[in-house]
Scaffold this motif. Structure first.
Motif, mmCIF file in Angstrom:
data_model
loop_
_atom_site.group_PDB
_atom_site.id
_atom_site.type_symbol
_atom_site.label_atom_id
_atom_site.label_comp_id
_atom_site.label_asym_id
_atom_site.label_seq_id
_atom_site.Cartn_x
_atom_site.Cartn_y
_atom_site.Cartn_z
ATOM 1 N N ARG A 245 1.080 -1.233 0.211
ATOM 2 C CA ARG A 245 -0.043 -0.029 -0.111
ATOM 3 C C ARG A 245 0.898 1.322 -0.259
ATOM 4 N NH1 ARG A 245 -5.122 -1.488 0.562
ATOM 5 N NH2 ARG A 245 -5.819 0.769 0.953
ATOM 6 N N GLU A 246 0.684 2.289 -0.891
ATOM 7 C CA GLU A 246 1.331 3.368 -0.871
ATOM 8 C C GLU A 246 0.631 4.607 -0.761
ATOM 9 O OE1 GLU A 246 4.029 4.850 -0.597
ATOM 10 O OE2 GLU A 246 5.350 4.236 -2.554
ATOM 11 N N ARG A 247 1.280 5.484 0.074
ATOM 12 C CA ARG A 247 0.710 6.901 0.266
ATOM 13 C C ARG A 247 1.283 7.760 -0.711
ATOM 14 N NH1 ARG A 247 -1.487 7.275 5.623
ATOM 15 N NH2 ARG A 247 -1.048 9.431 6.018
ATOM 16 N N GLU A 248 0.328 9.202 -0.913
ATOM 17 C CA GLU A 248 1.096 10.222 -1.571
ATOM 18 C C GLU A 248 1.770 10.940 -0.669
ATOM 19 O OE1 GLU A 248 -1.810 13.049 -2.789
ATOM 20 O OE2 GLU A 248 -3.218 12.633 -1.228
ATOM 21 N N ALA A 249 2.824 11.660 -1.282
ATOM 22 C CA ALA A 249 3.766 12.633 -0.571
ATOM 23 C C ALA A 249 3.881 13.839 -1.499
ATOM 24 C CB ALA A 249 5.036 12.151 -0.305
ATOM 25 N N LEU A 250 3.905 15.211 -0.557
ATOM 26 C CA LEU A 250 4.040 16.240 -1.449
ATOM 27 C C LEU A 250 5.700 16.561 -1.205
ATOM 28 C CD1 LEU A 250 1.276 18.607 -0.220
ATOM 29 C CD2 LEU A 250 1.304 17.867 -2.265
ATOM 30 N N ALA A 251 6.244 16.924 -2.650
ATOM 31 C CA ALA A 251 7.661 17.231 -2.567
ATOM 32 C C ALA A 251 7.755 18.630 -3.079
ATOM 33 C CB ALA A 251 7.890 16.077 -3.321
ATOM 34 N N VAL A 252 8.733 19.220 -2.759
ATOM 35 C CA VAL A 252 9.448 20.441 -3.406
ATOM 36 C C VAL A 252 10.765 20.608 -3.343
ATOM 37 C CG1 VAL A 252 7.091 21.901 -2.667
ATOM 38 C CG2 VAL A 252 9.055 21.722 -1.294
ATOM 39 N N ARG A 253 11.407 21.567 -3.946
ATOM 40 C CA ARG A 253 12.840 21.498 -3.783
ATOM 41 C C ARG A 253 13.188 21.893 -2.484
ATOM 42 N NH1 ARG A 253 14.229 26.863 -3.209
ATOM 43 N NH2 ARG A 253 13.015 28.385 -4.292
ATOM 44 N N PRO A 254 14.652 21.739 -1.820
ATOM 45 C CA PRO A 254 14.918 22.174 -0.555
ATOM 46 C C PRO A 254 15.111 23.676 -0.620
ATOM 47 C CG PRO A 254 16.427 20.241 -1.367
ATOM 48 C CD PRO A 254 15.318 20.691 -2.590
ATOM 49 N N GLY A 255 14.553 24.106 0.502
ATOM 50 C CA GLY A 255 14.800 25.761 0.610
ATOM 51 C C GLY A 255 13.297 26.327 0.031
ATOM 52 N N HIS A 256 12.596 25.722 -0.453
ATOM 53 C CA HIS A 256 11.357 26.067 -1.009
ATOM 54 C C HIS A 256 10.562 27.041 0.037
ATOM 55 C CE1 HIS A 256 7.207 26.268 -2.995
ATOM 56 N NE2 HIS A 256 7.756 25.803 -4.131
ATOM 57 N N PRO A 257 9.661 28.288 -0.335
ATOM 58 C CA PRO A 257 9.232 28.838 0.561
ATOM 59 C C PRO A 257 7.926 28.166 1.273
ATOM 60 C CG PRO A 257 9.241 30.148 -1.372
ATOM 61 C CD PRO A 257 9.836 28.741 -1.705
ATOM 62 N N LEU A 258 7.341 26.998 0.639
ATOM 63 C CA LEU A 258 6.337 26.237 1.640
ATOM 64 C C LEU A 258 6.917 25.448 2.514
ATOM 65 C CD1 LEU A 258 4.335 24.818 -1.675
ATOM 66 C CD2 LEU A 258 3.537 26.831 0.072
ATOM 67 N N LEU A 259 8.247 25.568 2.630
ATOM 68 C CA LEU A 259 8.795 24.778 4.015
ATOM 69 C C LEU A 259 8.900 25.817 5.097
ATOM 70 C CD1 LEU A 259 11.827 23.105 1.995
ATOM 71 C CD2 LEU A 259 9.675 22.001 3.062
ATOM 72 N N ALA A 260 8.720 26.900 4.874
ATOM 73 C CA ALA A 260 8.789 27.880 6.122
ATOM 74 C C ALA A 260 7.705 27.760 7.235
ATOM 75 C CB ALA A 260 8.690 29.125 5.518
ATOM 76 N N GLY A 261 6.403 27.320 6.976
ATOM 77 C CA GLY A 261 5.385 27.220 8.043
ATOM 78 C C GLY A 261 4.487 26.308 7.774
ATOM 79 N N PRO A 262 3.316 26.560 8.542
ATOM 80 C CA PRO A 262 2.142 25.717 8.414
ATOM 81 C C PRO A 262 1.613 25.895 6.790
ATOM 82 C CG PRO A 262 2.011 26.806 10.608
ATOM 83 C CD PRO A 262 3.177 27.540 9.946
ATOM 84 N N LEU A 263 1.280 24.684 6.573
ATOM 85 C CA LEU A 263 0.778 24.809 5.193
ATOM 86 C C LEU A 263 -0.760 24.595 4.957
ATOM 87 C CD1 LEU A 263 2.021 24.462 2.122
ATOM 88 C CD2 LEU A 263 1.799 21.960 2.169
#
Length: 211
Positions: A77-95
């Motif tokens: 069974r596989e789950r989806e994951a959201l991926a971005v580049r390291p340092g992406h602005p979306l990594l800064a806080g709650p999404l």
């Protein structure tokens, strides 16, 4: 197995080949060195016809309904994951979804066509094959809010980590694949701001191959 010279023909995505078949190939080299595996593209539109006609032994993929002539077995069974580049602005806080949809997406449509199946599935001779996963989240909004913009669509997973690593795009990937890219430093994983989609990865074969 040590003496077998059989040829097995398996239809699989690049994801299934990496996650499942690569370890199998390594084991085959030890216990069945004369056995031959031929990997057939999953994104072909005639995969089930080849299975019906005996030119494929097994199809590995995501399925919904299958007809009585087919058999299936869940492999993982596989789950989806959201991926971005390291340092992406979306990594800064709650999404939030709104934050997420402010950025373009790269998606995988396994047939490489623009045929939009029912909830991501395509009817292939009675076998409902999943041909996309990520569009379900991007293009469907239960509360009427804005939805995501697909900037790039590909028929395979292999190039997605490189594309995401060099842009501000967001990708929805199978979690095992996303973690491999994150371990290599190519991607960073986001906390999913909704209940992640979980799907079974199945092996499918014609009933005449039961034995």
């Amino acid at each position: 197995p040590a003496q077998s010279t059989r040829v097995f023909r398996i239809s699989a995505t690049d994801y299934s080949t990496l996650v499942l078949l690569t370890p199998l190939i390594a084991q085959r080299a030890r216990v069945a060195p004369q056995l031959e595996l031929r990997i057939f593209p999953y994104n072909r539109l005639d995969v089930v016809r080849h299975l019906d006609e005996g030119r494929l032994d097994l199809v590995i993929g995501w399925f919904n309904e299958v007809p009585e002539r087919m058999r299936r077995a869940e492999l993982l069974r596989e789950r989806e994951a959201l991926a971005v580049r390291p340092g992406h602005p979306l990594l800064a806080g709650p999404l939030t979804k709104q934050d997420l949809f402010a950025y373009p997406f790269v998606v995988v449509e396994l047939t490489g066509s623009e045929e939009q199946g029912e909830d991501g599935f395509m009817d292939d001779r009675g076998v409902w094959r999943r041909v996309w996963i990520d569009r379900l989240m991007i293009e469907t909004s239960g509360d009427g809010d804005a939805v995501g913009h697909v900037a790039v669509s590909l028929p395979h997973f292999a190039a997605v980590p490189e594309i995401v690593a060099s842009t501000d795009m967001v990708a929805t990937l199978p979690a095992r694949l996303a973690r491999r890219a994150a371990d290599r430093g190519l991607l960073a994983l986001l906390e999913v701001p909704y209940e992640p989609l979980t799907v079974p990865l199945d092996a499918l074969w014609h009933h005449r191959g039961d034995a």
